[in-house]
Design a protein around this motif. Structure first.
Motif, PDB file in Angstrom:
ATOM      1  N   GLN A   3      41.948  42.480  49.315  1.00 51.07           N
ATOM      2  CA  GLN A   3      42.222  41.284  48.401  1.00 51.07           C
ATOM      3  C   GLN A   3      43.812  41.154  48.272  1.00 51.07           C
ATOM      4  OE1 GLN A   3      39.925  39.500  47.494  1.00 51.07           O
ATOM      5  NE2 GLN A   3      38.401  40.606  46.625  1.00 51.07           N
ATOM      6  N   ALA A   4      44.479  40.031  47.767  1.00 48.53           N
ATOM      7  CA  ALA A   4      45.852  39.679  47.647  1.00 48.53           C
ATOM      8  C   ALA A   4      46.268  40.677  46.518  1.00 48.53           C
ATOM      9  CB  ALA A   4      46.003  38.170  47.447  1.00 48.53           C
ATOM     10  N   VAL A   5      45.621  40.681  45.560  1.00 43.88           N
ATOM     11  CA  VAL A   5      45.981  41.626  44.312  1.00 43.88           C
ATOM     12  C   VAL A   5      44.686  42.327  43.831  1.00 43.88           C
ATOM     13  CG1 VAL A   5      46.353  41.699  42.067  1.00 43.88           C
ATOM     14  CG2 VAL A   5      47.760  40.026  43.472  1.00 43.88           C
ATOM     15  N   GLU A   6      44.673  43.639  43.741  1.00 40.89           N
ATOM     16  CA  GLU A   6      43.552  44.446  43.018  1.00 40.89           C
ATOM     17  C   GLU A   6      44.168  45.368  41.937  1.00 40.89           C
ATOM     18  OE1 GLU A   6      41.182  46.107  46.738  1.00 40.89           O
ATOM     19  OE2 GLU A   6      42.932  45.834  47.565  1.00 40.89           O
ATOM     20  N   VAL A   7      43.927  45.197  40.891  1.00 37.51           N
ATOM     21  CA  VAL A   7      44.364  45.933  39.519  1.00 37.51           C
ATOM     22  C   VAL A   7      43.063  46.719  39.001  1.00 37.51           C
ATOM     23  CG1 VAL A   7      45.326  45.638  37.359  1.00 37.51           C
ATOM     24  CG2 VAL A   7      46.043  44.379  39.227  1.00 37.51           C
ATOM     25  N   ALA A  33      51.290  46.434  25.753  1.00 37.56           N
ATOM     26  CA  ALA A  33      51.440  45.010  26.350  1.00 37.56           C
ATOM     27  C   ALA A  33      50.132  44.854  27.215  1.00 37.56           C
ATOM     28  CB  ALA A  33      52.690  44.717  27.130  1.00 37.56           C
ATOM     29  N   ILE A  34      49.807  45.758  27.978  1.00 36.92           N
ATOM     30  CA  ILE A  34      48.715  45.557  28.979  1.00 36.92           C
ATOM     31  C   ILE A  34      47.756  46.718  28.877  1.00 36.92           C
ATOM     32  CG2 ILE A  34      47.869  45.464  31.340  1.00 36.92           C
ATOM     33  CD1 ILE A  34      49.795  43.119  30.674  1.00 36.92           C
ATOM     34  N   ASP A  35      46.370  46.200  28.335  1.00 41.11           N
ATOM     35  CA  ASP A  35      45.465  47.214  28.033  1.00 41.11           C
ATOM     36  C   ASP A  35      44.322  47.282  29.049  1.00 41.11           C
ATOM     37  OD1 ASP A  35      43.801  49.012  26.485  1.00 41.11           O
ATOM     38  OD2 ASP A  35      43.895  47.685  24.508  1.00 41.11           O
ATOM     39  N   ASN A  36      44.113  48.417  29.664  1.00 39.19           N
ATOM     40  CA  ASN A  36      43.058  48.619  30.802  1.00 39.19           C
ATOM     41  C   ASN A  36      42.534  47.291  31.446  1.00 39.19           C
ATOM     42  OD1 ASN A  36      41.250  50.550  31.949  1.00 39.19           O
ATOM     43  ND2 ASN A  36      39.685  50.161  30.245  1.00 39.19           N
ATOM     44  N   VAL A  37      43.460  46.832  32.259  1.00 40.29           N
ATOM     45  CA  VAL A  37      43.247  45.619  32.818  1.00 40.29           C
ATOM     46  C   VAL A  37      42.540  45.719  34.246  1.00 40.29           C
ATOM     47  CG1 VAL A  37      44.153  43.410  33.904  1.00 40.29           C
ATOM     48  CG2 VAL A  37      44.528  44.036  31.520  1.00 40.29           C
ATOM     49  N   PHE A  38      41.486  45.102  34.683  1.00 34.59           N
ATOM     50  CA  PHE A  38      40.843  44.918  35.926  1.00 34.59           C
ATOM     51  C   PHE A  38      40.900  43.535  36.219  1.00 34.59           C
ATOM     52  CE2 PHE A  38      39.344  48.795  33.918  1.00 34.59           C
ATOM     53  CZ  PHE A  38      39.270  49.611  35.017  1.00 34.59           C
ATOM     54  N   LEU A  39      41.373  43.370  37.515  1.00 30.80           N
ATOM     55  CA  LEU A  39      41.515  42.044  38.219  1.00 30.80           C
ATOM     56  C   LEU A  39      41.618  42.070  39.671  1.00 30.80           C
ATOM     57  CD1 LEU A  39      42.198  38.993  37.138  1.00 30.80           C
ATOM     58  CD2 LEU A  39      44.586  39.535  37.278  1.00 30.80           C
ATOM     59  N   GLU A  40      41.128  40.979  40.158  1.00 26.57           N
ATOM     60  CA  GLU A  40      41.419  40.657  41.527  1.00 26.57           C
ATOM     61  C   GLU A  40      41.812  39.189  41.903  1.00 26.57           C
ATOM     62  OE1 GLU A  40      37.802  41.758  43.657  1.00 26.57           O
ATOM     63  OE2 GLU A  40      38.094  43.806  43.848  1.00 26.57           O
ATOM     64  N   GLN A 226      44.272  38.067  26.068  1.00 22.63           N
ATOM     65  CA  GLN A 226      44.648  38.132  24.705  1.00 22.63           C
ATOM     66  C   GLN A 226      44.801  39.558  24.307  1.00 22.63           C
ATOM     67  OE1 GLN A 226      45.461  36.909  21.984  1.00 22.63           O
ATOM     68  NE2 GLN A 226      44.066  36.417  20.569  1.00 22.63           N
ATOM     69  N   GLN A 227      45.842  39.900  23.657  1.00 20.23           N
ATOM     70  CA  GLN A 227      46.060  41.155  23.293  1.00 20.23           C
ATOM     71  C   GLN A 227      46.141  42.112  24.417  1.00 20.23           C
ATOM     72  OE1 GLN A 227      43.499  41.947  19.879  1.00 20.23           O
ATOM     73  NE2 GLN A 227      44.478  40.172  18.643  1.00 20.23           N
ATOM     74  N   GLY A 228      46.750  41.700  25.584  1.00 17.18           N
ATOM     75  CA  GLY A 228      46.721  42.694  26.695  1.00 17.18           C
ATOM     76  C   GLY A 228      45.413  43.016  27.487  1.00 17.18           C
ATOM     77  N   LYS A 229      44.669  42.261  27.061  1.00 18.55           N
ATOM     78  CA  LYS A 229      43.016  42.384  27.729  1.00 18.55           C
ATOM     79  C   LYS A 229      42.880  40.915  28.400  1.00 18.55           C
ATOM     80  CE  LYS A 229      41.296  45.550  24.273  1.00 18.55           C
ATOM     81  NZ  LYS A 229      41.085  46.976  25.185  1.00 18.55           N
ATOM     82  N   ILE A 230      42.016  41.230  29.494  1.00 18.85           N
ATOM     83  CA  ILE A 230      41.503  40.071  30.058  1.00 18.85           C
ATOM     84  C   ILE A 230      40.002  39.797  29.440  1.00 18.85           C
ATOM     85  CG2 ILE A 230      40.629  39.105  32.236  1.00 18.85           C
ATOM     86  CD1 ILE A 230      42.633  40.381  33.679  1.00 18.85           C
ATOM     87  N   LEU A 231      39.774  38.605  28.767  1.00 18.92           N
ATOM     88  CA  LEU A 231      38.427  38.332  28.099  1.00 18.92           C
ATOM     89  C   LEU A 231      37.577  37.977  29.194  1.00 18.92           C
ATOM     90  CD1 LEU A 231      39.811  36.618  24.809  1.00 18.92           C
ATOM     91  CD2 LEU A 231      39.649  38.981  25.400  1.00 18.92           C
ATOM     92  N   LYS A 232      37.880  37.370  30.102  1.00 19.38           N
ATOM     93  CA  LYS A 232      37.081  36.717  30.790  1.00 19.38           C
ATOM     94  C   LYS A 232      37.727  36.007  32.190  1.00 19.38           C
ATOM     95  CE  LYS A 232      32.495  33.994  30.828  1.00 19.38           C
ATOM     96  NZ  LYS A 232      31.594  33.394  30.086  1.00 19.38           N
ATOM     97  N   THR A 233      37.009  36.188  33.423  1.00 21.97           N
ATOM     98  CA  THR A 233      37.478  35.686  34.637  1.00 21.97           C
ATOM     99  C   THR A 233      36.404  34.910  35.399  1.00 21.97           C
ATOM    100  OG1 THR A 233      39.322  37.500  34.749  1.00 21.97           O
ATOM    101  CG2 THR A 233      38.920  36.089  36.666  1.00 21.97           C
ATOM    102  N   GLY A 234      36.849  33.712  36.004  1.00 27.37           N
ATOM    103  CA  GLY A 234      35.851  32.794  36.699  1.00 27.37           C
ATOM    104  C   GLY A 234      36.149  31.571  37.045  1.00 27.37           C
ATOM    105  N   THR A 235      35.533  30.787  37.624  1.00 24.04           N
ATOM    106  CA  THR A 235      35.565  29.400  37.910  1.00 24.04           C
ATOM    107  C   THR A 235      35.448  28.921  36.442  1.00 24.04           C
ATOM    108  OG1 THR A 235      33.487  28.843  38.514  1.00 24.04           O
ATOM    109  CG2 THR A 235      34.872  29.443  40.190  1.00 24.04           C
ATOM    110  N   LEU A 236      35.605  27.376  36.289  1.00 28.48           N
ATOM    111  CA  LEU A 236      35.347  26.511  34.974  1.00 28.48           C
ATOM    112  C   LEU A 236      33.994  26.535  34.859  1.00 28.48           C
ATOM    113  CD1 LEU A 236      36.894  25.008  32.882  1.00 28.48           C
ATOM    114  CD2 LEU A 236      36.212  22.955  34.172  1.00 28.48           C
ATOM    115  N   LYS A 237      33.094  26.704  35.844  1.00 26.20           N
ATOM    116  CA  LYS A 237      31.762  26.623  35.618  1.00 26.20           C
ATOM    117  C   LYS A 237      31.423  28.151  35.000  1.00 26.20           C
ATOM    118  CE  LYS A 237      27.229  25.694  37.980  1.00 26.20           C
ATOM    119  NZ  LYS A 237      26.521  25.207  39.098  1.00 26.20           N
ATOM    120  N   GLU A 238      31.851  29.099  35.704  1.00 30.18           N
ATOM    121  CA  GLU A 238      31.496  30.352  35.205  1.00 30.18           C
ATOM    122  C   GLU A 238      31.787  30.645  33.986  1.00 30.18           C
ATOM    123  OE1 GLU A 238      31.506  32.492  39.789  1.00 30.18           O
ATOM    124  OE2 GLU A 238      33.183  32.473  38.328  1.00 30.18           O
ATOM    125  N   LEU A 239      33.169  30.396  33.553  1.00 28.68           N
ATOM    126  CA  LEU A 239      33.728  30.404  31.898  1.00 28.68           C
ATOM    127  C   LEU A 239      32.758  29.733  30.943  1.00 28.68           C
ATOM    128  CD1 LEU A 239      37.646  30.239  32.658  1.00 28.68           C
ATOM    129  CD2 LEU A 239      36.346  32.082  32.458  1.00 28.68           C
TER     130      LEU A 239
END
Length: 264
Positions: A3-7, A33-40, A226-239
């Motif tokens: 992936q370009a970014v893997e967190v 500031a960042i709280d247990n984030v997972f992101l790709e 929000q508050q250092g966490k990622i609440l949700k990730t996806g396309t507009l349809k998925e969100l």
């Protein structure tokens, strides 16, 4: 393919204290500031980060750009470990933000771009070619030989974007890059980046904005923070899944996701 970014499990804690005592832990105060984030972030996509001020968006970008170190977690950028391969990562990325303090005010725009191109060890011929191309699409041609201090805020902001692209990066971090641009110029630049750089050349863009309409039009996927966490990730349809309507706007989705936390 990586992936370009893997967190994974990323956290960043800042220590804040007025009277620091090395031997007294009780005097230490901290902010998470960042709280247990997972992101790709996938190759060839625009991933937008949206959220209120102080939600950790800029801190996350700075960690990915190897400007600050994480407290915990694993960060891989273009397949490289951010803690072990800082220089390799910096050679592959571009960074555009709304901060103009890093330019040399008495130099012309062209001289600034030559300077920053040289920091990437680019040849003079390659820098010249990049300046010609970037000057054309960013409408900077008539301003390239003006001193930075003489230019309007909009011209300065376009130079920020030009600098982020001078090394032909594979991954572009953009933090409120259109903040000082008029809507027509912003839309033109977004269109070029999405069509030419992302769709045709397969570059990846991580994009921070408070303009939800901008994020809705520009993004392939969106991450809400929000508050250092990622609440949700996806396309507009998925969100919008689970919302009252599948045709829900990003503004409505954003409000629904943040409302429970704001009511705490």
């Amino acid at each position: 393919m990586h992936q370009a970014v893997e967190v994974s499990g990323l956290s960043k804690e800042f220590i804040l204290t007025k009277n620091f005592n090395l031997f007294s832990r009780s005097s230490r105060k901290s902010i998470l500031a960042i709280d247990n984030v997972f992101l790709e972030a996938k190759p060839g996509e625009v991933l937008s980060l949206i959220g209120p001020n102080g939600s950790g968006k800029t801190t996350l970008i700075k960690i990915l750009a190897c400007l600050i170190w994480p407290t915990r977690g694993v960060v891989r950028v273009m397949g490289y470990d951010a803690l072990k391969n800082e220089n390799r990562i910096k050679a592959l990325i571009g960074l555009a933000c709304s901060d103009e303090r890093s330019f040399y005010w008495r130099l012309t725009l062209r001289e600034n771009l030559y300077f920053f191109g040289a920091l990437f060890n680019l040849s003079l011929s390659r820098i010249k070619k990049s300046i010609d191309e970037l000057g054309a699409f960013l409408d900077l041609d008539e301003s390239l030989d003006k001193r930075f201090q003489e230019c309007s805020s909009g011209i300065k902001q376009r130079l920020v974007i030009a600098r982020s692209l001078i090394n032909d990066p594979k991954l572009i971090f953009m933090d409120e890059p259109f903040k000082n641009l008029d809507p027509l110029n912003a839309k033109k630049i977004m269109g070029y980046i999405k069509t030419k750089l992302v769709n045709e050349q397969g570059k990846t863009v991580l994009f921070i904005t408070h303009n939800l309409k901008e994020a809705e039009e520009f993004s392939d996927r969106i991450a809400v923070m929000q508050q250092g966490k990622i609440l949700k990730t996806g396309t507009l349809k998925e969100l919008s899944a689970g919302a009252d309507s599948c045709a829900c706007s990003l503004e409505n989705i954003y409000e629904k996701l943040l409302k429970p936390l704001n009511n705490c």
